[in-house]
Design a protein around this motif. Structure first.
Motif, PDB file in Angstrom:
ATOM      1  N   LEU A 149       5.644   6.042   3.176  1.00 19.94           N
ATOM      2  CA  LEU A 149       4.450   6.054   4.008  1.00 19.94           C
ATOM      3  C   LEU A 149       4.644   5.433   5.382  1.00 19.94           C
ATOM      4  N   ALA A 150       5.226   4.250   5.471  1.00 19.36           N
ATOM      5  CA  ALA A 150       5.260   3.593   6.782  1.00 19.36           C
ATOM      6  C   ALA A 150       6.565   2.823   6.921  1.00 19.36           C
ATOM      7  N   CYS A 151       6.495   1.653   7.578  1.00 20.92           N
ATOM      8  CA  CYS A 151       7.739   0.901   7.818  1.00 20.92           C
ATOM      9  C   CYS A 151       8.387   0.459   6.512  1.00 20.92           C
ATOM     10  N   CYS A 152       7.573   0.216   5.460  1.00 19.63           N
ATOM     11  CA  CYS A 152       8.158  -0.123   4.165  1.00 19.63           C
ATOM     12  C   CYS A 152       9.073   0.989   3.681  1.00 19.63           C
ATOM     13  N   ALA A 153       8.738   2.225   4.028  1.00 17.39           N
ATOM     14  CA  ALA A 153       9.567   3.358   3.604  1.00 17.39           C
ATOM     15  C   ALA A 153      10.959   3.259   4.206  1.00 17.39           C
ATOM     16  N   ILE A 154      11.059   2.670   5.415  1.00 20.81           N
ATOM     17  CA  ILE A 154      12.369   2.504   6.034  1.00 20.81           C
ATOM     18  C   ILE A 154      13.210   1.531   5.203  1.00 20.81           C
TER      19      ILE A 154
END
Lengths: 163, 176
Positions: A37-42
């Motif tokens: 979804l967001a930076c956590c996905a990185i």
């Protein structure tokens, strides 16, 4: 426990409860929905890459919810996305598990007060098994979250419903 | 390359009362205040005039000026009556290397601004965002729908200063 401690000293027979065997098989190949979804996905992708190597725990991104065991909610869940996440979760076959990764998915994170578009915690739409704190969590934290989930799967019973 | 004063006098000569004033007393770059319903014609002139050639709309943003009267509604929430919503246009000429800031102010109760998508195609999504966040209606826009919020969002325009978040959206609790 694992099944290796029940090995006979000689020969190649292993004795174990079917339950332990099945649980061990399941916890060793938790395929995740290929979904971020967001930076956590990185950070999740970094965990999948060679340095941290999610694959050594049997975690492979599977680009279909219908053949996945876990879904890692890696990032901010907007209200618009929440309905889609619920749908993805419902498409997964049982037994299925959810890891909520990072502050946003846990409780809304920095958007808790003024985030008019943010769902304040993914547990408002789907049941969560493991919450990983952090903003975003380091790959080590996500790995520990996964190991906690493996612990949960290891202690599950086919006859007794887990809490 | 032209200064804001020179551009202002060119526009004033062409459009007269639609070009309201040049403001240069603010601690930002000087900007030209124009009429909201004439900005479509002005934008095409700005793009095509050989002295101006503003071929690039760098940014288009909505602003809630919140300069109306603050009153309490029946639930005790503070809402704003009257006042203005504004749209800002930041233009650049990549050929003549000059820049310009335009502003239009529109009525908060009936916020209508002419679209500039005729002049710059990129204004399409910018105007949809300004509509989504502030409820500014862009007249003659080709596709004025919400762009960020869900299409079925019925709880108002979230960046207005008196916006109230709903309690529930599709059965999901919204407040913390």
């Amino acid at each position: 426990m694992g099944i290796l401690d029940k090995e006979f000293s000689e020969g190649n027979i292993v004795i174990a409860k079917t339950e332990d065997l099945f649980n061990w098989a399941r916890l060793s190949s938790l395929w995740q929905v290929g979904f971020g979804l967001a930076c956590c996905a990185i950070e999740m992708m970094a965990t999948s890459a060679s340095h941290y190597d999610f694959d050594r725990f049997g975690v492979i991104p599977r680009p279909s919810p219908r053949q996945s065991d876990i879904i890692i909610i890696s990032g901010t869940v907007t209200l618009k996305m929440a309905t889609r996440i619920k749908r993805l979760y419902e498409q997964m076959p049982d037994p299925k598990y959810v890891i909520s990764m990072g502050s946003c998915a846990n409780c809304g994170g920095p958007y808790w007060e003024h985030g008019y578009h943010v769902l304040k915690g993914v547990d408002r739409v789907i049941p969560v098994d493991v919450y990983v704190p952090g903003c975003p969590p380091r790959p080590e934290a996500l790995l520990e979250g996964l190991m906690k989930l493996q612990e949960k799967v290891r202690n599950e019973s086919m006859v007794k419903k887990s809490a | 390359m032209k200064t804001a004063e020179e551009i202002f006098s060119i526009l004033k000569e062409k459009f007269g009362d639609s070009i309201i004033e040049l403001k240069s007393d603010k601690p930002v770059e000087p900007f030209i205040l124009t009429a909201p319903l004439e900005v479509d014609k002005i934008s095409i002139y700005l793009r095509d005039n050989s002295e101006l050639l503003f071929d690039s709309l760098m940014n288009l943003s909505g602003v809630d000026d919140a300069n109306g009267e603050k009153v309490k509604d029946e639930n005790g929430n503070e809402i704003i009556k009257g006042g203005n919503l504004s749209v800002w246009y930041h233009l650049e000429s990549t050929k003549l290397k000059h820049k310009l800031t335009l502003k239009v102010s529109t009525d908060r109760e009936k916020p209508e601004v002419a679209t500039v998508t005729e002049a710059w195609k990129c204004a399409d999504w910018h105007e949809r965002e300004a509509y989504d966040m502030y409820g500014i209606i862009f007249l003659n826009h080709p596709d004025l729908r919400r762009i960020l919020m869900p299409y079925d969002w019925e709880h108002g325009y979230p960046l207005r200063k008196d916006y109230q978040n709903p309690e529930f959206y599709q059965g999901m609790k919204v407040p913390y």
